[in-house]
Design a protein around this motif. Structure first.
Motif, PDB file in Angstrom:
ATOM      1  N   TRP A 148     -29.628 -26.628 -89.649  1.00  0.00           N
ATOM      2  CA  TRP A 148     -28.837 -27.677 -89.027  1.00  0.00           C
ATOM      3  C   TRP A 148     -28.060 -28.482 -90.073  1.00  0.00           C
ATOM      4  O   TRP A 148     -26.891 -28.808 -89.875  1.00  0.00           O
ATOM      5  CB  TRP A 148     -29.747 -28.575 -88.210  1.00  0.00           C
ATOM      6  CG  TRP A 148     -29.106 -29.699 -87.473  1.00  0.00           C
ATOM      7  CD1 TRP A 148     -29.442 -31.012 -87.528  1.00  0.00           C
ATOM      8  CD2 TRP A 148     -28.027 -29.627 -86.525  1.00  0.00           C
ATOM      9  NE1 TRP A 148     -28.656 -31.772 -86.703  1.00  0.00           N
ATOM     10  CE2 TRP A 148     -27.764 -30.952 -86.075  1.00  0.00           C
ATOM     11  CE3 TRP A 148     -27.254 -28.584 -86.038  1.00  0.00           C
ATOM     12  CZ2 TRP A 148     -26.778 -31.242 -85.148  1.00  0.00           C
ATOM     13  CZ3 TRP A 148     -26.244 -28.879 -85.125  1.00  0.00           C
ATOM     14  CH2 TRP A 148     -26.024 -30.177 -84.681  1.00  0.00           C
ATOM     15  N   LEU A 152     -23.953 -28.781 -90.331  1.00  0.00           N
ATOM     16  CA  LEU A 152     -23.250 -30.072 -90.354  1.00  0.00           C
ATOM     17  C   LEU A 152     -22.361 -30.190 -91.589  1.00  0.00           C
ATOM     18  O   LEU A 152     -21.225 -30.681 -91.505  1.00  0.00           O
ATOM     19  CB  LEU A 152     -24.261 -31.213 -90.318  1.00  0.00           C
ATOM     20  CG  LEU A 152     -25.016 -31.421 -88.998  1.00  0.00           C
ATOM     21  CD1 LEU A 152     -26.054 -32.522 -89.156  1.00  0.00           C
ATOM     22  CD2 LEU A 152     -24.051 -31.759 -87.870  1.00  0.00           C
ATOM     23  N   LEU A 205     -24.287 -37.686 -92.251  1.00  0.00           N
ATOM     24  CA  LEU A 205     -24.865 -36.354 -92.141  1.00  0.00           C
ATOM     25  C   LEU A 205     -26.378 -36.333 -92.361  1.00  0.00           C
ATOM     26  O   LEU A 205     -27.100 -35.702 -91.576  1.00  0.00           O
ATOM     27  CB  LEU A 205     -24.167 -35.387 -93.108  1.00  0.00           C
ATOM     28  CG  LEU A 205     -22.719 -35.029 -92.793  1.00  0.00           C
ATOM     29  CD1 LEU A 205     -22.260 -33.868 -93.654  1.00  0.00           C
ATOM     30  CD2 LEU A 205     -22.541 -34.689 -91.323  1.00  0.00           C
ATOM     31  N   THR A 209     -28.986 -35.246 -89.415  1.00  0.00           N
ATOM     32  CA  THR A 209     -29.942 -34.161 -89.639  1.00  0.00           C
ATOM     33  C   THR A 209     -31.369 -34.616 -89.386  1.00  0.00           C
ATOM     34  O   THR A 209     -32.132 -33.963 -88.667  1.00  0.00           O
ATOM     35  CB  THR A 209     -29.820 -33.646 -91.090  1.00  0.00           C
ATOM     36  OG1 THR A 209     -28.486 -33.198 -91.327  1.00  0.00           O
ATOM     37  CG2 THR A 209     -30.778 -32.497 -91.334  1.00  0.00           C
ATOM     38  N   THR A 212     -32.268 -35.690 -85.453  1.00  0.00           N
ATOM     39  CA  THR A 212     -32.102 -34.791 -84.309  1.00  0.00           C
ATOM     40  C   THR A 212     -33.429 -34.472 -83.636  1.00  0.00           C
ATOM     41  O   THR A 212     -33.551 -34.535 -82.409  1.00  0.00           O
ATOM     42  CB  THR A 212     -31.402 -33.491 -84.755  1.00  0.00           C
ATOM     43  OG1 THR A 212     -30.124 -33.813 -85.305  1.00  0.00           O
ATOM     44  CG2 THR A 212     -31.214 -32.556 -83.583  1.00  0.00           C
TER      45      THR A 212
END
Length: 338
Positions: A148, A152, A205, A209, A212
């Motif tokens: 992930w 991103l 970011l 991350t 989530t």
């Protein structure tokens, strides 16, 4: 309330002692020698190595080393880093604000988005939106953080160029580190708005991350807790009184569904602080995670033991805050404990 908190702290003492024992023994029982790490690949003669080992106290028996550690701990001394010779507590609190800021932002956006989504999914049970939310949360649970993070970076940093890839602040900016939280310290620096926005861009970011998976947890917990509360007798009584749907939902159902939500948020707060290692490594975020990883590779015993103890103390503090929130949120719990 003060007596309640004191009892919780006293009950936590055995856990803290257990943390010191496990963290003290875990790294020492693994093959390897911090002295050889310090001396490097070329090493040194045996006499020099032995003298260094004695100066670090590593020539003593493990039981003696542990006793000396507890003795220093009772005096408020966590020891000094083998690598930098700096006090462990000083190093810890120099790195901790970066991890705390990242974890707070990750949890904040997860809460602000997760609770409304879970609440709305409960209202729309078995409808299309509810099914989409369930699918989204399952995706969040099963997703690899490493994958992930790279996605991103690829989308928002490489292709779109919207966000930085690593670090907390561009090198062209200077910041007066007062609290260690860059979003706060930015306002005490020159070009405060530019420094704040740049720091915020660096946070986007990593916080996306890290937040989530907590988002998926909060959505599912909010949905299930609200649905369970809506089945209670007092909800039917409130509806029978002619109260509006949203009054029943927010004043009665949601407030009584808060206990499981508070529980999961408290759990996530602790897990984010301790579980940010991979995120910090990917984004070169200079926090506790990177500090621990460096200490593991260097076999820096005092850093691992002292840092683990401080993290355990912070996590216990978070759990006590959750207990206090329970007491404030539920009159039955308040009458039982206070």
């Amino acid at each position: 309330m003060l007596l309640f908190i004191t009892k919780r702290l006293l009950k936590a003492l055995p856990a803290l002692l257990g943390v010191t024992l496990v963290s003290f023994l875990a790294l020492r029982l693994v093959p390897g020698d911090p002295v050889q790490q310090l001396l490097g690949e070329r090493g040194a003669d045996d006499q020099t190595a032995q003298a260094l080992r004695q100066s670090l106290g590593l020539d003593k028996a493990l039981s003696t080393q542990y006793f000396l550690f507890l003795k220093s701990l009772s005096q408020g001394d966590l020891g000094n880093s083998i690598v930098t010779a700096e006090p462990v507590a000083k190093e810890f609190f120099s790195y901790f604000p970066a991890t705390a800021e990242l974890s707070f932002c990750a949890l904040l956006w997860a809460i602000l988005l997760g609770i409304p989504l879970g609440l709305f999914a409960a209202i729309k049970q078995n409808q299309l939106f509810d099914k989409l939310i369930i699918a989204f949360s399952l995706f969040g649970f099963s997703m690899s953080i490493f994958w992930w993070a790279l996605m991103l970076i690829l989308i928002f940093s490489v292709n779109l160029g919207w966000t930085p890839v690593s670090g907390r602040l561009n090198a062209i900016y200077e910041i007066n580190s007062i609290t260690g939280f860059y979003l706060i310290d930015a306002w005490f620096s020159a070009d405060s708005l530019k420094v704040f926005l740049n720091s915020l861009k660096h946070l986007i970011l990593p916080s996306l991350t890290l937040g989530t998976i907590p988002l998926a947890f909060i959505v599912r917990m909010t949905r299930s807790s609200v649905l369970e509360t809506l089945k209670k007798d007092f909800i039917r009584t409130a509806q029978a009184k002619g109260l509006s749907f949203y009054t029943v939902l927010f004043r009665h159902a949601f407030l009584n569904a808060l206990i499981p939500i508070i529980t999961i948020i408290g759990f996530l707060s602790a897990s984010l602080l301790t579980g940010a290692i991979l995120t910090e490594t990917i984004f070169a975020w200079p926090g506790i995670g990177q500090w621990f990883v460096g200490a593991l590779f260097a076999r820096d015993y005092p850093v691992i033991t002292g840092g683990a103890l401080l993290m355990a103390f912070i996590i216990i503090g978070i759990n006590i805050c959750v207990d206090v929130a329970y007491v404030q949120a539920d009159p039955q719990i308040r009458s039982h404990w206070l």
